[in-house]
Design a protein around this motif. Structure first.
Motif, PDB file in Angstrom:
ATOM      1  N   SER A 130       4.970  18.645   8.564  1.00 30.89           N
ATOM      2  CA  SER A 130       4.007  17.555   8.694  1.00 30.89           C
ATOM      3  C   SER A 130       2.872  17.710   7.686  1.00 30.89           C
ATOM      4  O   SER A 130       1.828  17.097   7.811  1.00 30.89           O
ATOM      5  N   PRO A 189      -2.588  14.148  15.179  1.00 32.42           N
ATOM      6  CA  PRO A 189      -2.196  12.752  14.949  1.00 32.42           C
ATOM      7  C   PRO A 189      -3.214  11.797  15.575  1.00 32.42           C
ATOM      8  O   PRO A 189      -3.845  12.131  16.579  1.00 32.42           O
ATOM      9  N   ARG A 190      -3.356  10.633  14.938  1.00 31.50           N
ATOM     10  CA  ARG A 190      -4.199   9.595  15.556  1.00 31.50           C
ATOM     11  C   ARG A 190      -3.486   9.086  16.784  1.00 31.50           C
ATOM     12  O   ARG A 190      -2.274   9.010  16.815  1.00 31.50           O
ATOM     13  N   SER A 235      -7.883  12.324  10.987  1.00 32.56           N
ATOM     14  CA  SER A 235      -6.750  12.994  11.629  1.00 32.56           C
ATOM     15  C   SER A 235      -6.290  14.182  10.787  1.00 32.56           C
ATOM     16  O   SER A 235      -5.839  15.185  11.322  1.00 32.56           O
ATOM     17  N   TRP A 236      -6.441  14.088   9.478  1.00 33.14           N
ATOM     18  CA  TRP A 236      -6.092  15.225   8.615  1.00 33.14           C
ATOM     19  C   TRP A 236      -7.095  16.358   8.800  1.00 33.14           C
ATOM     20  O   TRP A 236      -6.712  17.518   8.931  1.00 33.14           O
ATOM     21  N   ASN A 295       1.189   7.382   6.483  1.00 32.61           N
ATOM     22  CA  ASN A 295       0.253   7.507   7.597  1.00 32.61           C
ATOM     23  C   ASN A 295      -0.121   6.141   8.157  1.00 32.61           C
ATOM     24  O   ASN A 295      -0.274   5.982   9.365  1.00 32.61           O
ATOM     25  N   ILE A 322      -7.358   7.939   9.259  1.00 31.45           N
ATOM     26  CA  ILE A 322      -6.293   8.809   8.746  1.00 31.45           C
ATOM     27  C   ILE A 322      -6.891  10.121   8.250  1.00 31.45           C
ATOM     28  O   ILE A 322      -6.437  11.216   8.599  1.00 31.45           O
ATOM     29  N   PHE A 353       2.454  10.965  10.965  1.00 33.81           N
ATOM     30  CA  PHE A 353       1.387  11.947  10.742  1.00 33.81           C
ATOM     31  C   PHE A 353       1.872  12.956   9.718  1.00 33.81           C
ATOM     32  O   PHE A 353       2.738  13.787   9.989  1.00 33.81           O
TER      33      PHE A 353
END
Lengths: 498, 367
Positions: free
Chosen positions: A289, A495-496, A489-490, A331, A486, A336
């Motif tokens: 991922s 993950p969102r 989330s990184w 994304n 996004i 993700f």
């Protein structure tokens, strides 16, 4: 009983009553950088930024910003301007600055042990010399390994990472085993938080090795360059196809150790440059991922094989942007998937926290956060330093593992290098708008330009990082609303939720 | 709404705190006063024999129950200070305040009441059930009590060592390090300080709280308290003066105050000063929906705990429903007629019974 002061205080007053009295605002330290045809980014001393129209920095400096502009409030709130030469909240800025630099607090955490130079691969970009598989004199001696581990426990850091490298470290599994066991024995006294990592090509696993890794929660870090044709071209192995062996190795390790104990790194070669999408798809197919779209380093075999690897930084940047664009699209569609280098820079831009990434920080990671114990008992400032040493250049050798801790970590060599490890005091960096998010790399500049300080206009390190950081700001400016969730989330590596 | 105050005819009554022990056969509340070491009777009936301590002819006793702690006065007033069945009990410290917020729901009074409430609270803390889950501390501004504020915290730590204590303060006193340090010395890990911050721009915050220098003091207060290991909550009231910079404020909080353990964004309670300053404050929650969503999703995305208080689900974007809490204290919470047709009424916190005005857009949500 009515209190005397109160009556007037309870009468409501308008906003103007609460405005601080001063004639002209004062400037706090900040820098700026143009990010596209219309915008520039202002960055203050602790890395807070504002994206504004070009010419704003000039207007600020000319005391041209009016109190009724929205920008005025933003500049004030983000410590770009102040009503006093030294603002009332200077202590908050000091705390912020200390926090950003707190990766320095604990000193060296990452201790790399090159347990063997032997390898079963002959990758043309290999950054260290390798020798054939069966020459034991290229293994670290038990005595030197012991001394290195003892130095590791002298580090003031409460958490340490012991990383085994090579060559292929698992060809000297007895050394890895001894190292882990001796470290654990010493840790009964020192009680540090230890992480073990083995950097391996994942082609030499045995049941014994994997059982040992499982028992001690050793993280496997391996190399995967992308699709089969590319991986095999980049990473030739005599008598076998590397790709299938690596994939088998990764799956085997995952099954036995758990998904999150196995990570992969890719190296970008001239050939890779043509295939960013295919490489990313390959990582996704193989269940990863995240990916680190990493440029090649100018060391070791990488330099000698110049035709294959000395592509222009511009070409790498194109590759990076194309890959990043594709990853962002994925994304947006709900996959993700993280690009690691972008995430490191985003953390620096968007959070107040320290980001300890040894290849992009100021002061540099060398000695402060990483040290290398080489197979021959010598101690080097960084992984790249020992690669130079393999070419006969011992500039970054800090001493021998038998020397005492002070002379290695605080000795003359360390003090000499410290002159060049802070971008705050390097020509061309000191006044760069992107300085807060970048780093210093004296080893790179010495290797590439023959100069510890480096010459920024032709520095690949500078060109690459400035353009990547600029590009990220450009993305934030043009598509920030869609990208922020996004990027968050990184940064948080989760993950969102949809 | 629950009546926290009532009045009857006093017989032999001096001011004292009483705890309801039981309800007798005729429905009277039999109470005990530790300070007098005597029984006190609360009755709706006509005065009985004069040798008892009695408050008689009370209109209704339905809002008082066993375990409740009441303050009774020589003039026959009965005030509920602690309700056994409620999760929203508070210690009231003072009516005084060093701020004068435009939207204060309980406007400060310039009375010298510090000694009076200190005495009451010192007794009350000793009478509270030791297994109490939660207790609030409120005012006015509680820290105005100075060193006796610390004394109260020490008493709480001694008598209620396992109770979660939530203290509402403007945090300005914590700009002085010695105050934060004194609180650290109390050594109670169950204290959480809820401190409001209304803007990332000093002038707006100072204007809203009507106090010069308040922004700087509050920010320094947050930092000092964090330095001394205290648990902090940040509170924002949503209205016309705060909504525009809400996304900037969210960013400011994450960058400068990331150590706060909870952020509460709160709808306006239309009472106290608010009706008086209605033109400056009132707006339909739907008009700040975008700013609220941006701020909440940013803070949540950065891993901070966020809640929305006092706003009805029908006024929030569905993306924000999971942040909405049933925050209105039980004694002043109600639902409107419209709400009876709503499918989400069970999950909704309802409205302030104390508000003199509600949003015009409260609408039942169909299944």
């Amino acid at each position: 009983m009515e209190l005397p002061i109160a009556k007037d205080f309870r009468k409501f007053k308008g906003p103007e009553f609460y405005e601080a009295e001063f004639s002209e605002y004062f400037l706090l330290p900040f820098k700026f950088h143009r990010i596209n045809d219309e915008k520039e980014v202002l960055v203050n001393e602790v890395g807070d930024f504002l994206i504004v129209p070009i010419g704003t920095a000039r207007r600020i400096a000319s005391r041209d910003i009016q109190k009724d502009e929205l920008l005025y409030e933003d500049l004030f709130a983000n410590s770009f301007i102040s009503n006093k030469p030294i603002p009332d909240l200077i202590d908050v800025l000091a705390t912020r600055y200390r926090t950003k630099k707190s990766f320095l607090d604990d000193f060296t955490a990452l201790h790399i042990f090159v347990v063997s130079l032997r390898c079963n691969h002959s990758c043309h970009y290999c950054q260290v010399s390798r020798v054939s598989e069966n020459r034991q004199e290229f293994d670290i001696s038990i005595e030197d390994l012991t001394s290195g581990i003892e130095h590791m426990f002298r580090s003031p850091s409460p958490s340490i990472t012991m990383e085994f490298q090579g060559g292929e470290p698992l060809l000297a599994f007895d050394r890895v085993k001894f190292g882990v066991e001796y470290a654990l024995k010493l840790n009964e006294t020192f009680k540090k938080d230890i992480t073990f990592v083995v950097c391996t090509n994942a082609t030499v696993f045995t049941d014994e090795i994997l059982e040992f890794c499982k028992e001690h929660q050793i993280i496997i870090s391996t190399s995967l360059d992308g699709p089969e044709f590319l991986h095999n071209a980049n990473r030739p192995k005599s008598g076998a196809k590397s790709y299938q062996m690596v994939i088998d190795g990764i799956n085997r390790a995952r099954n036995q150790l758990g998904e999150d104990q196995v990570s992969a790194l890719m190296t970008t070669t001239s050939l890779s440059l043509e295939y960013p999408i295919e490489i990313i798809d390959n990582y996704i197919e193989n269940g990863f991922s995240n990916i680190f779209l990493r440029p090649i380093s100018p060391y070791g075999f990488a330099l000698k094989n110049s035709k294959k690897n000395r592509y222009h930084t511009e070409k790498y940047l194109e590759f990076y942007k194309k890959g990043l664009k594709y990853i962002i699209e994925l994304n947006k569609q709900g996959v993700f998937f993280v690009e690691d280098y972008t995430t490191i820079i985003l953390k620096k831009i968007l959070t107040p926290f320290p980001v300890s990434y040894v290849d992009l920080q100021s002061p540099a990671g060398m000695i402060n956060n990483v040290v290398v114990f080489n197979y021959d008992g010598y101690v080097y400032a960084t992984d790249e330093s020992r690669m130079l040493a393999e070419q006969g250049d011992f500039t970054f050798r800090l001493g021998h593992v038998k020397d005492n801790y002070r002379s290695i970590f605080y000795g003359e060599k360390a003090r000499f290098l410290s002159q060049y490890w802070s971008n705050e005091s390097l020509a061309g960096c000191a006044d760069c708008g992107l300085q807060s998010y970048c780093g210093a790399d004296p080893v790179f500049h010495y290797a590439a330009q023959g100069d510890f300080e480096g010459y920024r206009p032709t520095s690949d390190f500078c060109i690459k990082n400035m353009e990547i950081i600029r590009h990220i700001f450009d993305l934030l400016d043009s598509d920030g609303k869609a990208l922020m969730p996004i990027f968050n989330s990184w940064i948080n590596n989760r993950p969102r939720y949809q | 709404m629950i009546q926290l105050r009532t009045r009857g005819i006093p017989i032999n009554i001096t001011e004292t705190l009483i705890k309801v022990s039981y309800i007798n056969a005729v429905g009277e509340l039999v109470c005990f006063s530790p300070s007098l070491n005597k029984t006190v009777l609360l009755s709706t009936g006509v005065p009985p024999l004069e040798r008892h301590l009695v408050i008689a002819a009370i209109p209704s006793l339905k809002d008082f129950g066993i375990g409740d702690i009441l303050l009774i006065s020589p003039n026959g007033t009965i005030s509920s200070l602690f309700r056994e069945q409620s999760a929203h009990n508070t210690l009231f410290i003072t009516d005084r305040c060093n701020s004068n917020c435009l939207m204060c729901s309980q406007p400060p009074k310039n009375t010298d009441d510090l000694d009076y409430f200190f005495e009451i609270n010192s007794q009350l803390i000793r009478m509270l059930p030791p297994d109490l889950k939660e207790l609030g501390i409120t005012g006015g501004e509680p820290t105005i009590l100075g060193s006796r504020f610390i004394t109260l915290l020490e008493l709480i730590t001694e008598y209620l060592p396992n109770t979660a204590i939530h203290i509402l303060t403007n945090g300005r006193s914590f700009a002085w390090k010695n105050v934060a340090q004194a609180i650290q010395k109390v050594c109670n890990p169950n204290l959480v300080f809820g401190i409001p911050l209304y803007s990332d721009y000093y002038q707006q915050h100072d204007y809203i709280v009507q106090a010069k220098g308040a922004f700087n003091q509050t920010i320094l207060g947050f930092h000092n308290m964090a330095r001394y290991g205290q648990r902090l909550e940040l509170r924002i009231v949503l209205h016309k003066q705060t909504y525009k910079r809400l996304p900037s404020l969210a960013k400011y909080i994450f960058m400068n105050l990331p150590f706060v353990e909870h952020i509460a964004l709160m709808g306006l309670e239309y009472t106290g000063y608010t009706p008086k300053n209605s033109d400056l404050l009132w707006m339909e929650p739907s008009e700040y929906a975008d700013e609220l969503e941006e701020a909440v999703s940013f803070l949540d995305g950065m891993g901070l705990a966020v809640s929305i208080y006092n706003l009805q689900l029908c006024l929030l974007k569905p993306s924000l429903w999971k942040f909405a809490r049933k925050s209105i204290s039980d004694w002043k919470q109600e639902y409107l007629n419209e709400c009876s047709r709503c499918s989400l009424v069970a999950e909704c916190g309802g409205v302030f019974a104390t508000s003199k005005k509600h949003s015009g857009k409260i609408k039942a949500i169909a299944k």
